[in-house]
Design an enzyme around this catalytic site. Structure first.
Site, PDB file in Angstrom:
ATOM      1  N   ASP A  80     -31.247   2.726  -6.501  1.00 49.58           N
ATOM      2  CA  ASP A  80     -30.566   2.857  -7.798  1.00 49.58           C
ATOM      3  C   ASP A  80     -31.489   2.528  -8.958  1.00 49.58           C
ATOM      4  O   ASP A  80     -31.270   2.988 -10.076  1.00 49.58           O
ATOM      5  CB  ASP A  80     -29.341   1.945  -7.846  1.00 49.58           C
ATOM      6  CG  ASP A  80     -28.175   2.630  -7.144  1.00 49.58           C
ATOM      7  OD1 ASP A  80     -28.155   2.599  -5.900  1.00 49.58           O
ATOM      8  OD2 ASP A  80     -27.354   3.248  -7.834  1.00 49.58           O
ATOM      9  N   ARG A 110     -21.815   2.156 -15.751  1.00 51.16           N
ATOM     10  CA  ARG A 110     -22.270   1.390 -14.577  1.00 51.16           C
ATOM     11  C   ARG A 110     -23.679   0.887 -14.905  1.00 51.16           C
ATOM     12  O   ARG A 110     -24.515   1.665 -15.382  1.00 51.16           O
ATOM     13  CB  ARG A 110     -22.291   2.251 -13.308  1.00 51.16           C
ATOM     14  CG  ARG A 110     -20.885   2.572 -12.806  1.00 51.16           C
ATOM     15  CD  ARG A 110     -20.925   3.187 -11.426  1.00 51.16           C
ATOM     16  NE  ARG A 110     -21.102   2.197 -10.375  1.00 51.16           N
ATOM     17  CZ  ARG A 110     -21.408   2.497  -9.115  1.00 51.16           C
ATOM     18  NH1 ARG A 110     -21.586   3.755  -8.760  1.00 51.16           N
ATOM     19  NH2 ARG A 110     -21.549   1.551  -8.205  1.00 51.16           N
TER      20      ARG A 110
HETATM   21  O1  MRU Z   1     -22.105   2.467  -5.569  1.00 50.14           O
HETATM   22  P1  MRU Z   1     -22.753   3.780  -5.255  1.00 50.14           P
HETATM   23  O2  MRU Z   1     -22.033   4.572  -4.223  1.00 50.14           O
HETATM   24  O3  MRU Z   1     -23.039   4.588  -6.512  1.00 50.14           O
HETATM   25  O4  MRU Z   1     -24.166   3.387  -4.640  1.00 50.14           O
HETATM   26  C1  MRU Z   1     -25.072   4.400  -4.320  1.00 50.14           C
HETATM   27  C2  MRU Z   1     -26.285   3.917  -3.637  1.00 50.14           C
HETATM   28  O5  MRU Z   1     -26.515   2.757  -3.473  1.00 50.14           O
HETATM   29  C3  MRU Z   1     -27.274   4.968  -3.225  1.00 50.14           C
HETATM   30  O6  MRU Z   1     -27.991   4.559  -2.102  1.00 50.14           O
HETATM   31  C4  MRU Z   1     -28.268   5.209  -4.358  1.00 50.14           C
HETATM   32  O7  MRU Z   1     -27.595   5.469  -5.566  1.00 50.14           O
HETATM   33  C5  MRU Z   1     -29.196   6.318  -4.058  1.00 50.14           C
HETATM   34  S1  MRU Z   1     -28.422   7.891  -4.086  1.00 50.14           S
HETATM   35  C6  MRU Z   1     -29.576   9.091  -3.808  1.00 50.14           C
END
Ligand code: MRU
Length: 331
Positions: free
Chosen positions: A224, A82
């Site tokens: 992220d 990812r």
């Molecule tokens: O696509 P995802 O579910 O991995 O996205 C996660 C998020 O956007 C969260 O807000 C981010 O990773 C922060 S987690 C502490």
């Protein structure tokens, strides 16, 4: 608290988040193919949790490989599973940089376990640092899932909410559903319910309505990847919330460990956004919920630093000017 990532001798056990809240099923990742599939399909997700998975992933790659070349190829695939959450490559690199050979498996396991344990500790510190912002009676809006499931445990944005609740503050959490994959309604609402923290689920498009009616006191989300100027990538819809918060004079905070800051991204323009399969928008639980048209599915957006009131980390809250203060906190 739920143990959703666990390294057991020669494999990684992961709670399959795609099945929550209806089913609690663990999958066993004994090879990198299974691990990468789990990352890509969001069985395990959330930036800090991806960092921990990446770290354990190096161990699995080492156990599976016969040559150094094979090992490096597998590790590269994990790193690229990812693209947006910087923690994934951070976790991989942290283990790689602490060993000289792919045969140093015991050492790798130890480093990965340390990353895991330290993440939980960092979340508790983020919780403590952020709960200062939460006053009695506050109505908090959060987006996606930045809870125990998205981290090693406890959570970042949800860690702050947990800490405020542990301090006996009277709070109400408004949980954005977070379409298309509903990390809010499936995961955040489930985590809050498990701990009896008062919460109300809303559709993503209800957030602005509540803000305009002065029914939200603070917005807190995870991240992220955070660029050196404070621009922040987080789940799609976070940017919209930040603009609405500014328009309605509501403080908008990001909560993240220092491992989410990316020294290689000067601004949000340097952050790669993941685009996912259109089926995630067109279907819900395997049922088509749209007409026969194409769909666009960016998984993240960039919130410009100017909309962010502060970034809550394990070392304290970073306030503007971000360029100077982020450099300072990363020293
Ligand atoms: O696509 P995802 O579910 O991995 O996205 C996660 C998020 O956007 C969260 O807000 C981010 O990773 C922060 S987690 C502490």
């Amino acid at each position: 608290m739920i143990e959703h990532i666990k390294f057991c001798e020669d494999h990684l056990k992961i709670l399959d988040q795609t099945l929550l809240p209806h089913e609690k099923k663990y999958i066993e990742c004994r090879d990198t193919k299974t691990l990468i599939e789990a990352i890509k399909s969001l069985r395990i997700r959330g930036a800090p949790a991806l960092g921990i998975t990446g770290a354990y992933g190096v161990v699995i790659a080492a156990l599976e490989s016969k040559t150094e070349k094979e090992f490096i190829e597998k590790v590269e695939k994990i790193k690229n599973a990812r693209p947006t959450a910087v923690n994934l490559s951070w976790g991989v690199e942290k283990v790689l940089n602490s060993v000289n050979s792919f045969k140093s498996i015991e050492k790798m396991i130890q480093i990965a376990k340390n990353i895991h344990e330290e993440d939980i500790q960092k979340n508790r510190e983020i919780g403590k640092n952020g709960s200062i912002l939460i006053r009695d009676g506050f109505r908090i809006l959060t987006h996606c899932n930045a809870g125990a499931l998205a981290t090693g445990g406890y959570g970042t944005a949800l860690g702050i909410i947990r800490a405020a609740f542990e301090e006996k503050k009277d709070i109400m959490v408004f949980v954005d559903e977070t379409r298309p994959l509903c990390q809010g309604s499936r995961l955040t609402a489930w985590e809050l319910k498990e701990e009896n923290i008062p919460c109300t689920l809303i559709t993503d498009s209800t957030a602005g309505f509540l803000m305009q009616k002065q029914k939200i006191d603070i917005v807190i989300t995870g991240a992220d990847r955070i660029a050196m100027n404070g621009d922040t990538a987080n789940k799609i819809g976070t940017y919209t919330l930040s603009v609405l918060a500014k328009e309605n004079n509501i403080p908008f905070y990001i909560a993240a460990p220092l491992s989410t800051f990316d020294p290689c991204s000067n601004t949000g323009k340097d952050i790669k956004i993941e685009y996912r399969d259109e089926k995630e928008v067109l279907y819900l639980y395997g049922k088509k919920v749209a007409a026969d048209v194409p769909a666009l599915n960016p998984a993240f957006d960039i919130t410009p630093a100017r909309y962010i009131s502060g970034i809550i980390t394990e070392k304290g809250i970073v306030y503007p000017p971000y360029e100077k203060n982020i450099k300072g906190i990363l020293k």
